[in-house]
Design a protein around this motif. Sequence first.
Motif, PDB file in Angstrom:
ATOM      1  N   PHE A  56      19.558  66.140 -35.593  1.00 34.78           N
ATOM      2  CA  PHE A  56      20.519  67.358 -34.723  1.00 34.78           C
ATOM      3  C   PHE A  56      19.957  66.997 -33.880  1.00 34.78           C
ATOM      4  CE2 PHE A  56      21.137  69.811 -39.030  1.00 34.78           C
ATOM      5  CZ  PHE A  56      23.025  69.534 -38.369  1.00 34.78           C
ATOM      6  N   PRO A  57      20.411  67.496 -32.040  1.00 39.77           N
ATOM      7  CA  PRO A  57      20.086  67.442 -30.751  1.00 39.77           C
ATOM      8  C   PRO A  57      19.564  67.830 -30.851  1.00 39.77           C
ATOM      9  CG  PRO A  57      22.964  67.010 -31.280  1.00 39.77           C
ATOM     10  CD  PRO A  57      22.239  66.870 -32.631  1.00 39.77           C
ATOM     11  N   ALA A  58      18.150  68.330 -29.959  1.00 37.28           N
ATOM     12  CA  ALA A  58      17.077  68.288 -29.369  1.00 37.28           C
ATOM     13  C   ALA A  58      17.953  70.032 -29.137  1.00 37.28           C
ATOM     14  CB  ALA A  58      16.495  68.289 -28.420  1.00 37.28           C
ATOM     15  N   GLU A  59      19.641  70.132 -28.357  1.00 36.87           N
ATOM     16  CA  GLU A  59      19.198  70.961 -28.558  1.00 36.87           C
ATOM     17  C   GLU A  59      20.147  72.277 -29.576  1.00 36.87           C
ATOM     18  OE1 GLU A  59      23.079  71.515 -25.705  1.00 36.87           O
ATOM     19  OE2 GLU A  59      23.724  69.094 -26.122  1.00 36.87           O
ATOM     20  N   VAL A  60      20.563  71.571 -30.199  1.00 36.64           N
ATOM     21  CA  VAL A  60      21.081  72.285 -31.538  1.00 36.64           C
ATOM     22  C   VAL A  60      19.870  72.902 -32.126  1.00 36.64           C
ATOM     23  CG1 VAL A  60      22.636  71.859 -33.018  1.00 36.64           C
ATOM     24  CG2 VAL A  60      22.856  70.710 -31.248  1.00 36.64           C
ATOM     25  N   ILE A  61      18.645  72.265 -31.713  1.00 39.27           N
ATOM     26  CA  ILE A  61      17.915  73.186 -32.215  1.00 39.27           C
ATOM     27  C   ILE A  61      17.389  74.331 -32.333  1.00 39.27           C
ATOM     28  CG2 ILE A  61      15.569  72.563 -33.831  1.00 39.27           C
ATOM     29  CD1 ILE A  61      17.269  70.927 -35.621  1.00 39.27           C
ATOM     30  N   ALA A  62      17.597  74.177 -30.612  1.00 41.24           N
ATOM     31  CA  ALA A  62      16.923  75.521 -29.634  1.00 41.24           C
ATOM     32  C   ALA A  62      17.180  76.564 -30.064  1.00 41.24           C
ATOM     33  CB  ALA A  62      16.040  74.214 -28.485  1.00 41.24           C
ATOM     34  N   ALA A  63      18.849  75.777 -30.367  1.00 44.35           N
ATOM     35  CA  ALA A  63      19.878  76.987 -29.976  1.00 44.35           C
ATOM     36  C   ALA A  63      19.347  77.802 -31.283  1.00 44.35           C
ATOM     37  CB  ALA A  63      20.737  76.814 -29.901  1.00 44.35           C
ATOM     38  N   ALA A  64      20.043  77.126 -32.086  1.00 45.99           N
ATOM     39  CA  ALA A  64      19.549  77.321 -34.125  1.00 45.99           C
ATOM     40  C   ALA A  64      18.681  78.618 -33.955  1.00 45.99           C
ATOM     41  CB  ALA A  64      19.922  76.208 -35.067  1.00 45.99           C
TER      42      ALA A  64
END
Length: 360
Positions: free
Chosen positions: A303-311
Amino acid sequence: MPSGNALSRRALLGVAGGALAAPAIVRAQDAPIRWRLVTSWPRGQAGPGVTAQRIVDRINAMAGGRLVVQLFAAGEIVPAFSVLDAVSNGTVEAGHTAALYWQGRIPAAAFFTTVPFGLGPIEHQAWLSLDGGQALWDELYGEVGVKPFLAGNTGPCMGGFFRTPIESLSDIAGLRVRVAGLGAKVYERLGATPVTIPAGETYTALERGTVDAVEFLAPATDYELGLHQVAPLYYAPGFNKPNGASELLVNSEALAALPEDLRRVVAEAAEAEHALALADAHSRNAVALRAMLSEADVRLEGFPAEVIAAAEEAARAEIDALAETSDLAARIVESYRAAQARMAPWSRLEADMARALARV
């Protein structure tokens, strides 16, 4: 000729012997206690289905015929997502399932399977067994007349199979994702539409496009379901389910009616299976992942880093909201987070060491 005293002693001994022998004869002739155990899984499904059968087999072996448990797969007596109700209302005596399925009815239940960015399998077991988690679980389920036992683990879960690439946070929006527990709430906050589907229906739903992605468990179970045949992209990490704990549920009245030694048999069967299941999962997941990557057109993606951060941000907000639903929920969240903070430094170092050794 025996004296009167001798005769009296013999008579007393005979009566005493009979009195001592009678209960043993009665116990031997008693009919066995019979239980029915329902599950949320297809019969024999890799991981939880196998675990459920081993629990039943272990109880039956250790009980020596005094307690006989019969297993019924999802749908044979009750649907997959009705196991808690069936055990609670006494339709059956026991069930094998996952706590996250009851989140809609008992918001804090998910903590006893897994929560996004939460405890891993060993950490979760430590919290339950040593850090007060089990007492909170007993209190939570005691409200519906059920005693829970930790009973099996499929290991950390994968992020799931997706039909289309996830290259940015915007790619999550609008997706129909088969996902359960607090992970469903996280995906909803990210703009996706969570869909609840029993394990046995996931392949068809993904194949027909009823859903765009399926997050279920770890490679061994996902492979058996055949999800890799209809969706080419297998994502990691499974941020929404870092643990794969399952539960043995027993109706409180049925458990209390057992003799103490049989109650212990039930508890020991669950504990023994949890240890075996986690080791089994580690081995099976390694084999299944290799098979999927070599036998099919499957790509392992991150998963892209921005997806992990938002999740992670969404998960934190969801857990904060859940803590406000009741005093007991607040205490569960506080206890869980304290255990995670306490174990995190060692867990991170342990993971670093494992990665370093894997390169040796």
